[in-house]
Design an enzyme around this catalytic site. Structure first.
Site, short mmCIF file in Angstrom:
data_model
loop_
_atom_site.label_atom_id
_atom_site.label_comp_id
_atom_site.label_asym_id
_atom_site.label_seq_id
_atom_site.Cartn_x
_atom_site.Cartn_y
_atom_site.Cartn_z
N CYS A 102 46.89 65.94 46.19
CA CYS A 102 47.79 64.93 46.76
C CYS A 102 48.33 65.46 48.09
O CYS A 102 48.75 66.60 48.17
CB CYS A 102 48.93 64.66 45.79
SG CYS A 102 50.09 63.43 46.38
N HIS A 144 46.10 56.57 41.19
CA HIS A 144 46.94 57.58 41.87
C HIS A 144 47.87 56.91 42.88
O HIS A 144 49.08 57.19 42.91
CB HIS A 144 46.00 58.60 42.54
CG HIS A 144 46.68 59.71 43.25
ND1 HIS A 144 46.56 61.03 42.88
CD2 HIS A 144 47.50 59.72 44.35
CE1 HIS A 144 47.28 61.80 43.70
NE2 HIS A 144 47.85 61.02 44.60
N GLU A 145 47.32 56.01 43.71
CA GLU A 145 48.14 55.39 44.77
C GLU A 145 49.16 54.41 44.21
O GLU A 145 50.29 54.33 44.69
CB GLU A 145 47.24 54.70 45.81
CG GLU A 145 46.24 55.61 46.53
CD GLU A 145 46.85 56.89 47.08
OE1 GLU A 145 48.02 56.87 47.48
OE2 GLU A 145 46.14 57.92 47.08
N HIS A 148 52.05 56.24 42.95
CA HIS A 148 52.96 56.60 44.05
C HIS A 148 53.93 55.45 44.33
O HIS A 148 55.14 55.66 44.47
CB HIS A 148 52.19 56.86 45.35
CG HIS A 148 51.75 58.28 45.52
ND1 HIS A 148 52.60 59.36 45.39
CD2 HIS A 148 50.55 58.81 45.84
CE1 HIS A 148 51.93 60.48 45.61
NE2 HIS A 148 50.68 60.18 45.89
ZN ZN Z 1 49.10 61.41 46.22
#
Ligand code: ZN
Length: 178
Positions: A102, A144-145, A148
């Site tokens: 990341c 993953h995004e 976030h």
């Molecule tokens: Zn990330």
């Protein structure tokens, strides 16, 4: 084009859900510059995805692109896409563990179980609603995004914290993922 500075883990903006974006905002110069600069920053830092709160903007915007990078020389080219207000509406029961890094969590890698296949809905940069299935790495990047944008970092998704390793140890000990 401007290289945006990255927020790092520990910054509260990464721990809070970002806000939904209106269609009117997509017509602004601010949005157009932000999207352009996010893609530029993702490329310059060899990322495969970048969420707006990683550049200090608490809005539900992410960019995703795969292309060969120094640590992933065999990646196929796909994207870039701009993803607005994304939501995962379906996860496969099947999960796969794989390595993630990341840009906001520099110097380490961790093994993260993720759904193998997802269905995601989002708006593109024109405000059009898109519903898509994604599998494999592309599905992993979406998860993953979108995490976030919901204030969640990949370490929070790990099952075995012993697989949180430094990049140097990772390079010495583990085969690269792609
Ligand atoms: Zn990330």
């Amino acid at each position: 084009m401007k290289l945006l500075s990255l927020t790092e883990w520990g910054n509260p903006i990464l721990a809070r859900p970002a806000k939904n974006v209106s269609v009117a905002f997509l017509k602004t110069v601010r949005f157009k510059n932000l999207a352009k600069n996010m893609i530029y920053t993702m490329r310059r830092t060899h990322g495969v995805g970048l969420a707006a709160n990683q550049v200090g903007v608490a809005l539900k915007i992410a960019v995703i692109e795969t292309r060969p990078t120094p640590t992933r020389p065999k990646l196929a080219r796909r994207g870039p896409i701009i993803v607005i207000n994304p939501k995962i509406i379906k996860y496969s029961k099947n999960q796969i563990g794989d390595w993630e890094g990341c840009l906001s969590f520099p110097g380490v890698r961790g093994r993260v179980p993720r759904a193998k296949e997802i269905t995601v809905t989002y708006q593109n940069e024109k405000g059009q609603k898109i519903t898509k299935k994604a599998t494999g790495l592309w599905a992993r990047i979406f998860q993953h995004e979108i995490d976030h944008l919901n204030g969640i970092g990949y370490a929070e998704r790990m099952k075995d914290m012993k697989t949180l390793v430094t990049i140097d140890e990772f390079k010495k000990r583990y085969v690269r993922i792609s």
